[in-house]
Each structure stands twice: as C-alpha cells, then as structure tokens.
Design a protein around this motif. Structure first.
Motif, PDB file in Angstrom:
ATOM      1  N   THR A 131     -50.448  -4.537  26.519  1.00 35.83           N
ATOM      2  CA  THR A 131     -50.074  -5.534  27.520  1.00 35.83           C
ATOM      3  C   THR A 131     -48.621  -5.418  27.954  1.00 35.83           C
ATOM      4  O   THR A 131     -48.185  -6.130  28.855  1.00 35.83           O
ATOM      5  N   ARG A 132     -47.864  -4.549  27.288  1.00 31.33           N
ATOM      6  CA  ARG A 132     -46.436  -4.340  27.572  1.00 31.33           C
ATOM      7  C   ARG A 132     -45.663  -5.661  27.448  1.00 31.33           C
ATOM      8  O   ARG A 132     -44.969  -6.093  28.362  1.00 31.33           O
ATOM      9  N   MET A 133     -45.819  -6.289  26.281  1.00 29.81           N
ATOM     10  CA  MET A 133     -45.088  -7.514  25.948  1.00 29.81           C
ATOM     11  C   MET A 133     -44.361  -7.282  24.634  1.00 29.81           C
ATOM     12  O   MET A 133     -44.913  -6.663  23.715  1.00 29.81           O
ATOM     13  N   VAL A 134     -43.145  -7.808  24.532  1.00 25.52           N
ATOM     14  CA  VAL A 134     -42.339  -7.570  23.345  1.00 25.52           C
ATOM     15  C   VAL A 134     -41.655  -8.868  22.923  1.00 25.52           C
ATOM     16  O   VAL A 134     -41.329  -9.715  23.756  1.00 25.52           O
ATOM     17  N   LYS A 135     -41.464  -8.999  21.615  1.00 26.44           N
ATOM     18  CA  LYS A 135     -40.751 -10.155  21.089  1.00 26.44           C
ATOM     19  C   LYS A 135     -39.718  -9.691  20.076  1.00 26.44           C
ATOM     20  O   LYS A 135     -40.028  -8.916  19.173  1.00 26.44           O
ATOM     21  N   PHE A 136     -38.481 -10.187  20.221  1.00 21.97           N
ATOM     22  CA  PHE A 136     -37.419  -9.927  19.257  1.00 21.97           C
ATOM     23  C   PHE A 136     -37.231 -11.169  18.387  1.00 21.97           C
ATOM     24  O   PHE A 136     -37.393 -12.299  18.855  1.00 21.97           O
ATOM     25  N   GLN A 137     -36.884 -10.944  17.140  1.00 22.93           N
ATOM     26  CA  GLN A 137     -36.650 -12.058  16.217  1.00 22.93           C
ATOM     27  C   GLN A 137     -35.496 -11.700  15.298  1.00 22.93           C
ATOM     28  O   GLN A 137     -35.522 -10.647  14.651  1.00 22.93           O
ATOM     29  N   ILE A 145     -40.765 -10.019   4.398  1.00 21.72           N
ATOM     30  CA  ILE A 145     -41.278 -11.299   4.869  1.00 21.72           C
ATOM     31  C   ILE A 145     -41.138 -11.434   6.382  1.00 21.72           C
ATOM     32  O   ILE A 145     -41.944 -12.110   7.037  1.00 21.72           O
ATOM     33  N   ASN A 146     -40.143 -10.782   6.981  1.00 22.84           N
ATOM     34  CA  ASN A 146     -39.974 -10.836   8.435  1.00 22.84           C
ATOM     35  C   ASN A 146     -41.175 -10.246   9.154  1.00 22.84           C
ATOM     36  O   ASN A 146     -41.699 -10.837  10.101  1.00 22.84           O
ATOM     37  N   ALA A 147     -41.627  -9.083   8.696  1.00 22.41           N
ATOM     38  CA  ALA A 147     -42.796  -8.447   9.305  1.00 22.41           C
ATOM     39  C   ALA A 147     -44.044  -9.279   9.067  1.00 22.41           C
ATOM     40  O   ALA A 147     -44.883  -9.440   9.954  1.00 22.41           O
ATOM     41  N   ILE A 148     -44.172  -9.823   7.865  1.00 23.51           N
ATOM     42  CA  ILE A 148     -45.337 -10.650   7.526  1.00 23.51           C
ATOM     43  C   ILE A 148     -45.429 -11.852   8.459  1.00 23.51           C
ATOM     44  O   ILE A 148     -46.498 -12.166   8.996  1.00 23.51           O
ATOM     45  N   GLU A 149     -44.303 -12.527   8.676  1.00 19.49           N
ATOM     46  CA  GLU A 149     -44.304 -13.724   9.516  1.00 19.49           C
ATOM     47  C   GLU A 149     -44.575 -13.390  10.975  1.00 19.49           C
ATOM     48  O   GLU A 149     -45.296 -14.136  11.661  1.00 19.49           O
ATOM     49  N   MET A 150     -44.021 -12.311  11.480  1.00 20.21           N
ATOM     50  CA  MET A 150     -44.231 -11.970  12.886  1.00 20.21           C
ATOM     51  C   MET A 150     -45.677 -11.578  13.165  1.00 20.21           C
ATOM     52  O   MET A 150     -46.218 -11.872  14.234  1.00 20.21           O
TER      53      MET A 150
END
Length: 370
Positions: A131-137, A145-150
């Motif tokens: 879908t060519r959508m991206v999210k930065f966190q 845990i960062n990858a797990i939560e995202m």
C-alpha cells in the motif's frame, strides 16, 4: 522537506522579527491536530497484508537526565509487562530478551548541553510495501519490544536486516512471523570485503550469482502470481547452488579474512535470506524501507537532535505522514493544508479517509466531479 532546525527556518523564510515561541507553538498546535491520525495509520498499515518490512536508524534526542531516564524506564516497564504475559517466567524472560539490555545501556551518550543529556535513541520504521504506507516511531533503544509493539497481532512475512531484535521476534512468534533477510545487505558485505588491489574470483562469482537472483526479480515485477512462482523455481535452484559454493570456498580464507566473514554472514542467515522464494508475497531486499528512511538520515545531519521527550512522538508522526504523501506521489503541503482545515470537525470513525492513500482517492474524485 527543508530538514532544517527552527533557527535556520526562521532565517530562510521568516527573517529575524519572529521569536522562537510562536514558531514552536504553531508546530505544537499542528502536531496536536494531527495526533488522532497516529493510531489510525498504525492500524491501516497492518490491515489485510501478508508482507511488512522494518528497520531502525539512530536519532538523537536532547532533554533533562530525569526525563530521559523516565523514557527509558517506561520502555523497560513495557518490556517487562510483555515478558510476564508472553513468557511468564523470569528466568525464561532473561533468555528471551536479555541481549537487549546491553543495547539499551549503550544508547546514552556522554554529551551534556545546558544541563541536558543527549540520548542516542532510535527511529523505528514499519513499511507496508504493497500500500506504500510507512510509520515511524521513536524509542529510547533498539530493544525488541519496539518491534513487538509496532507489529501487534500481525501474522505474515517480515523483511528486516539481521539485527538481533528481529531474530528474537521471530523466535518469540514462530507461528506468526516468517523472517526474511535482505540480499542487498548480504551483497554489500561481499562487495566491501573485496581487496581493491586484488580481484578475488570468489567475490566476483558470488556477486555474479546474486546478480542472477536480482535479474529474475526484475523479470517478475508486475507479473501474475503463477508466473512469479514459476520463475522463482529458478531462483531456488540458484540459491541451492550458491549455498553449496559458499560452503566449498569458505575454508580458503582465514577466520579473520574479510571475505570469510562476509560469506559466514550469508551462511549464518541463510534460512531468512532464502525464504523469499517460497512465498508469493516475498521480496528480495529491504531497499524500499531504506529509501523511506532517507529523509530521516538527511534531517539528523542538520537538526542534530529532537528537541525533547515530548516532541519525539509528534516528530515521528509528522515524518510518517509526509513520507506517506511522497510514497503516494501527492504534494505534502497540499495534503497538510487540506487536512488541517478539516480534521478538527471530521468524524472520528472516518479519520482513515484523511490518510494520504485514501485522501488521494477522494481528492481525485472531487476534482473529476468539478
């Protein structure tokens, strides 16, 4: 798109008549208006997909020692809660994610400025290539845990590099996550192992075979799933031959030789590197995600660090939305001006229509009707 700090922005566009306070206030109001889009964007990226890619890049943050310590404590608490829920046993928990502890300690740098600490945090990125959508966190560390939560409840293919967090994630969720590794990383390691004064025939042959894999991927781009599957049978054959070749030639080199280290990297991650040919939605590398990260790498050279713990989530959201606009090939400024006018009165259940990929469709339809 300017990638400049506030003071440079003022010099370039506003002159020196305006103080920092109004400019920072306007930025804060913009981020507050856009904040409701953050959870909607996260859900939309995960929606109905079998392929995602992840990466992370360093991004410094400046704040007081107490606030940065609080940010790190909050992250540790979330990790502990996850481990208690998922593992339930403290000894097992240490085995599962204990390797992250050293990474977290390494994130604090020695810099002190105006009684503030410089935190070497991380900007994580989650990309839906379809879908060519991206999210930065933003996070205080590279902890798993960062990858797990995202990813939440996502099940499917995950393209990532060989960093330990992604391997831990796959081990913790073996039935949910199928890990793919990036051939661009592997190729780069082989290329960099080459002695510029000596054209190593092994390096040349490995690069040639990796090139054949990429040639097949170019041919199947845009093709039907059946044709992709058929052509990737040839890729699987090349991969089997490449693995045998690497196993045969590795002992020609000493343990500390750069070529041997590069070959060992490929063999160590062979399962994840070869997985892509087995899946219809598989991809050969993580280059799309690295391109999405490029604006961040440009920005951090100019702005040096994020202004505070409070500003980090807003900055991550704004980077996310602007990059989504670029991926959708729409003008970020046009999108931003339109959304800021309407979002305050927009129905909460329909906020997804304001995200760039949906906004683009509605905008085009409205123009066609006029």
């Amino acid at each position: 798109g300017l990638h400049v700090p506030y003071y440079r922005f003022m010099q370039l566009l506003l002159g020196s008549a305006l103080s920092y306070a109004p400019l920072i206030g306007w930025a804060g109001m913009t981020l507050a208006l856009l904040a409701p889009l953050e959870p909607v964007l996260g859900r939309e990226i995960l929606k109905n997909t079998r392929l995602l890619s992840m990466d992370e890049t360093p991004f410094k943050l400046l704040d007081t020692p107490a606030r940065i310590a609080g940010l790190r404590a909050e992250l540790s608490a979330r990790q502990d809660r996850y481990l208690k829920m998922a593992v339930g046993n403290s000894d097992q928990a240490d085995v599962a994610l204990g390797e992250d502890d050293a990474e977290m300690e390494a994130e604090i740098t020695a810099g002190i400025a105006r009684k503030k600490v410089v935190l070497k945090g991380q900007m994580w990125t989650l990309l839906n290539p379809t879908t060519r959508m991206v999210k930065f966190q933003y996070s205080a560390s590279r902890a798993t845990i960062n990858a797990i939560e995202m990813l939440g409840d996502y099940k499917g293919l995950l393209m990532a590099d060989a960093y330990i967090a992604y391997r831990q994630l796959a081990r913790l969720s073996p039935e949910a996550i199928i890990l793919l590794s990036c051939w661009a990383h592997a190729r780069r390691k082989i290329l960099e192992s080459q002695d510029p004064k000596y054209q190593d025939p092994v390096v040349k042959e490995v690069l040639r075979r990796i090139g054949l894999l990429y040639e097949i991927e170019r041919k199947i781009r845009g093709q039907s799933p059946n044709r992709k599957k058929r052509l990737r049978k040839r890729s699987a054959k090349i991969l089997r031959s490449l693995k045998r070749y690497l196993e045969q030639v590795i002992d020609r080199y000493t343990p500390k030789d750069a070529v041997r280290i590069a070959i060992q990297y490929i063999l160590n991650h062979w399962q994840a590197l070869s997985q892509y040919v087995k899946h219809q939605h598989g991809i050969i590398d993580n280059n799309a995600n690295e391109r999405a990260l490029k604006p961040l790498t440009v920005a951090r050279k100019n702005i040096l660090f994020l202004g505070s713990v409070d500003h980090a989530p807003g900055a991550a959201l704004l980077y996310s939305l602007i990059e989504c606009c670029k991926l959708q090939k729409i003008d970020p400024q046009e999108w931003l001006l339109d959304v800021m006018k309407r979002i305050e009165y927009y129905p909460k259940g329909q906020l997804v229509d304001l995200l760039p990929h949906r906004w683009k469709i509605h905008h085009q339809n409205a123009q066609a009707n006029h």
